[in-house]
Design an enzyme around this catalytic site. Structure first.
Site, PDB file in Angstrom:
ATOM      1  N   GLU A 141       0.830  -1.205   0.000  1.00 46.26           N
ATOM      2  CA  GLU A 141       0.000   0.000   0.000  1.00 46.26           C
ATOM      3  C   GLU A 141       0.866   1.256   0.000  1.00 46.26           C
ATOM      4  O   GLU A 141       0.503   2.275  -0.570  1.00 46.26           O
ATOM      5  CB  GLU A 141      -0.942   0.007   1.207  1.00 46.26           C
ATOM      6  CG  GLU A 141      -2.032   1.070   1.121  1.00 46.26           C
ATOM      7  CD  GLU A 141      -3.105   0.896   2.169  1.00 46.26           C
ATOM      8  OE1 GLU A 141      -4.204   0.443   1.818  1.00 46.26           O
ATOM      9  OE2 GLU A 141      -2.850   1.213   3.350  1.00 46.26           O
ATOM     10  N   HIS A 191       8.294 -27.305   2.222  1.00 50.01           N
ATOM     11  CA  HIS A 191       7.509 -28.424   1.711  1.00 50.01           C
ATOM     12  C   HIS A 191       6.376 -27.894   0.834  1.00 50.01           C
ATOM     13  O   HIS A 191       5.455 -28.641   0.502  1.00 50.01           O
ATOM     14  CB  HIS A 191       6.943 -29.239   2.875  1.00 50.01           C
ATOM     15  CG  HIS A 191       8.010 -29.874   3.715  1.00 50.01           C
ATOM     16  ND1 HIS A 191       8.495 -31.135   3.477  1.00 50.01           N
ATOM     17  CD2 HIS A 191       8.724 -29.390   4.765  1.00 50.01           C
ATOM     18  CE1 HIS A 191       9.435 -31.416   4.366  1.00 50.01           C
ATOM     19  NE2 HIS A 191       9.599 -30.382   5.154  1.00 50.01           N
ATOM     20  N   LYS A 237     -12.926   2.086  -3.138  1.00 52.77           N
ATOM     21  CA  LYS A 237     -14.080   2.367  -2.273  1.00 52.77           C
ATOM     22  C   LYS A 237     -15.172   3.098  -3.057  1.00 52.77           C
ATOM     23  O   LYS A 237     -16.362   2.806  -2.920  1.00 52.77           O
ATOM     24  CB  LYS A 237     -13.643   3.214  -1.074  1.00 52.77           C
ATOM     25  CG  LYS A 237     -12.762   2.475  -0.077  1.00 52.77           C
ATOM     26  CD  LYS A 237     -12.341   3.404   1.050  1.00 52.77           C
ATOM     27  CE  LYS A 237     -11.422   2.723   2.043  1.00 52.77           C
ATOM     28  NZ  LYS A 237     -10.970   3.648   3.106  1.00 52.77           N
TER      29      LYS A 237
END
Length: 528
Positions: A322, A351, A455
C-alpha cells in the site's frame, strides 16, 4: 564467490544492534561497491527527507497531513507540546483502562469480569493487532480476542457463534478513523444486532477507537459507550500499531505495550543514523532497490522461521504494497512502482513453494526472519545431540545457502527471541525501510489513492443495486437483463446488473431469475 570471500562479505555487511540483540545480514544480496557509491547521493537526500518528515513536514499535500507515527513511541519528538501531552495522556489512559478491565474494575452489567474481546476493523486497523496478538499474547490470555476484519457474513457468524454463551461478558472494540468505513460499520451493526437479539445493552460493552468528532466518536458518546480512544489524522492505518489501534487490544491481552514502544523507539533511533552501513532500515532499502532494480522487478518473499511470526508477512503485505504501489511519482510521471510481498513460514514453505524458489522463475528475493531462542526452557533431543530447534535452524541456513548457490538473493533478519521489545523493533524497522525506499524511488509512501478509488467504485455498485431494485419493484412484468439495465439508466453496465441480480437471487432477496443460467442474456428478471 568462494567461501573465504563470502565470509569476509558477511562480516563487512553484517549490522548488529547491541541493545536489541538484533542482526541484519544483507551480504547475500549481490550489490557491489560501485552500486553503493551511485546510491549515496539518493540516500543523502532520503536521510534529509526523513528528518524533515519526523519534524512535521507535510507528507500529503492533497490532505495537508503530517506523518507522525514515530512520535507515538517518542513523544519528545512531536512538533508541539500539545501533541506531546496528548500522546502521553492517551498511553496512560490505555494502560488505566486495560488494568481496570483485567482486574474487574470495569466489568459488564451483571458480570464480575469481561472474558473476551471482539475487535472490529479492516486493513491497518486489523492486520497489526492480529499480528501482535499471534506473536505475543500469552497462552491462555487474560481476555481471548476475536477479530472481525471483513464484511463477510459467514465470517461474522463464525465469530458470533463461538461467543454465543459469552456475548454478555464480551468487550467490543470498533476501530475506524472516520466511522464510515463500510466493512467496520457493517461489523458493528451486525454485532449490535447480536446483542439486541439476546436482550443485551450494547453500549456498556463497547469502545470506539476513532478520530475526534468523527461519526463514530459522536455515536459512541451519544449512546453512552464505555469510552473512546483517539485515532490521529497524522497516523496512517498501516502505521497505526503503536497508536490506540494496536495498543488497546494488546494491553487487554496482557501484552507489555511499554516494551513494544521501547523496542520501536530504539529501532527508530538506530535508523536515524545518516550513515548507510550503520542504518539497518537504509540497508534494507538499499537491498530492495538492488534486488528490484528500483522498479519492483522482483517480489519480496518473507519467511519467518517461528510459528508465532506467521502473520508477519501478511502484515508486511499491506505496509509495503500500500505504501509503495503507486502509479505516479512525486513529479507526476507514470512509474508504476511497488514491490509485491508474499510468504508463510519456515520450514512449512520448504515443503510448499521453495522448490520453485530454488529452481523456478527467479522473480523474487527472500527475507528470512530468524529467532535465536528455540523455546523457553530446555529442548528434548529428537536425535542424539540434536533438537527440533536445531533442525529449524539448519533448515533456514541450508535453504539460504541452496538459494544463493542458484543465484537467488536473500536478506536475513535475526532477533534473539519473540517478545514485545523485538516485535516493536521489527515493526519500526520496516516502517522506516518503506519510507526510505519511497524517497529513493521518488514516490509518496504515505497516501493510498488506489484504495480510495476502489471504495468509490464499490459505492457506485451499491447505488446501482438500489436503482435496479427500484425498477423491479415498479415493473409488473419480468424484464430481460438488458431491459433492466436500460430502465436503471445503466445500459453501459449490463454485466454489473446481471451480477447484482444473480447475487440477490442467491441470497433470497426478492429477485427471481428465469431462463438458461448459462446464457445470462436469455434470463428474465422479476421480483418474488
Amino acid at each position: 564467490m568462494d567461501a573465504d570471500v563470502l565470509w569476509q562479505r558477511y562480516q563487512d555487511w553484517l549490522y548488529y544492534h547491541e541493545g536489541l540483540g538484533f542482526y541484519l545480514d544483507v551480504s547475500r544480496v549481490r550489490f557491489d561497491d560501485t552500486f553503493v557509491e551511485t546510491m549515496q547521493p539518493k540516500f543523502e537526500k532520503a536521510f534529509r527527507d526523513m528528518d524533515a518528515l519526523e519534524k512535521g513536514a507535510i507528507a500529503n499535500p492533497d490532505e495537508n497531513r503530517m506523518v507522525g507515527h514515530y512520535w507515538l513511541r517518542d513523544a519528545d519528538l512531536a512538533p508541539t507540546s500539545e501533541l506531546r501531552q496528548e500522546i502521553l495522556k492517551t498511553l496512560e489512559d490505555i494502560e488505566d483502562f486495560a488494568d481496570k478491565v483485567l482486574t474487574g474494575g470495569i466489568h459488564p452489567p451483571g458480570k464480575s469480569q469481561f472474558t473476551d474481546v471482539i475487535s472490529i476493523g479492516i486493513g491497518g486497523s486489523a492486520l497489526g493487532p492480529e499480528f501482535v496478538s499471534d506473536a505475543l499474547a500469552p497462552v491462555p490470555p487474560p481476555l481471548a480476542i476475536h477479530f472481525i476484519d471483513n464484511t463477510d457474513p459467514a465470517g461474522i457468524d463464525n465469530v458470533l457463534t463461538k461467543l454465543q454463551d459469552r456475548l454478555s461478558s464480551t468487550l467490543v472494540l470498533v476501530i475506524s478513523k472516520s466511522g464510515g468505513t463500510p466493512e467496520t460499520r457493517n461489523g458493528m451493526i451486525e454485532v449490535k444486532k447480536a446483542y439486541e437479539s439476546k436482550n443485551l445493552d450494547f453500549a456498556p460493552h463497547a469502545i470506539a477507537i476513532t478520530g475526534r468528532d468523527s461519526f463514530l466518536d459522536k455515536l459512541a458518546k451519544s449512546e453512552g459507550w464505555l469510552g473512546t480512544f483517539p485515532m490521529y489524522d497524522w497516523v496512517g492505518g498501516r502505521t497505526s500499531e503503536m497508536s490506540a489501534v494496536g495498543l488497546v487490544p494488546a494491553a487487554l491481552q496482557g501484552i507489555d505495550i511499554r516494551e513494544m514502544l521501547e523496542g520501536a523507539k530504539e529501532m527508530d533511533a538506530a535508523t536515524r543514523t545518516p550513515q548507510l552501513k550503520e542504518n539497518p532500515a537504509a540497508l534494507l532499502a538499499l537491498s530492495w532497490y538492488n534486488a528490484c532494480n528500483g522498479k519492483g522487478e522482483k517480489d519480496m518473499v518473507v519467511l519467518p522461521y517461528k510459528d508465532s511470526l506467521l502473520l508477519f508477512s501478511r502484515y508486511l503485505q499491506q505496509l509495503v504494497m500500500e505504501s509503495l504501489g503507486k502509479e505516479k511519482d512525486l513529479d507526476g510521471n507514470t512509474v508504476y512502482q511497488g514491490i509485491a510481498v508474499y510468504g508463510n513460514k519456515g520450514s512449512t514453505d520448504q515443503h510448499a513453494y521453495v522448490q520453485q524458489l530454488r529452481e523456478g522463475v527467479p522473480n523474487f528475493f527472500l527475507t528470512f526472519i530468524e529467532v535465536l531462542e528455540d523455546r523457553q526452557g530446555t529442548s528434548p533431543e529428537v536425535e542424539p545431540g540434536v533438537t527440533s530447534g536445531d533442525y529449524l535452524s539448519g533448515l533456514l541456513q541450508g535453504t539460504r545457502q541452496a538459494l544463493y548457490e542458484n543465484q537467488r538473493d536473500s536478506i536475513t533478519v535475526t532477533i534473539p527471541q519473540v517478545n514485545p521489545r523485538t516485535v516493536g523493533a521489527l515493526i519500526a524497522l520496516y516502517e522506516r525501510a518503506v519510507g526510505f525506499y519511497g524517497f529513493l524511488v521518488n514516490i509518496n509512501a504515505y497516501h493510498q489513492p488506489g484504495v480510495e478509488a476502489g471504495k468509490k467504485a464499490a459505492a457506485a455498485v451499491l447505488d446501482l443495486q438500489k436503482r435496479v431494485m427500484q425498477v423491479l419493484q415498479e415493473e409488473a412484468t419480468p424484464l430481460s437483463v438488458a431491459d433492466l439495465a436500460q430502465k436503471a439508466e445503466a445500459s453501459d453496465r449490463i454485466e454489473a446488473v446481471y451480477k447484482l441480480v444473480r447475487h440477490l437471487q442467491a441470497n433470497k432477496r426478492g429477485v427471481v431469475l428465469e431462463g438458461n443460467l448459462a446464457k445470462p442474456s436469455s434470463l428474465m428478471v422479476s421480483t418474488s
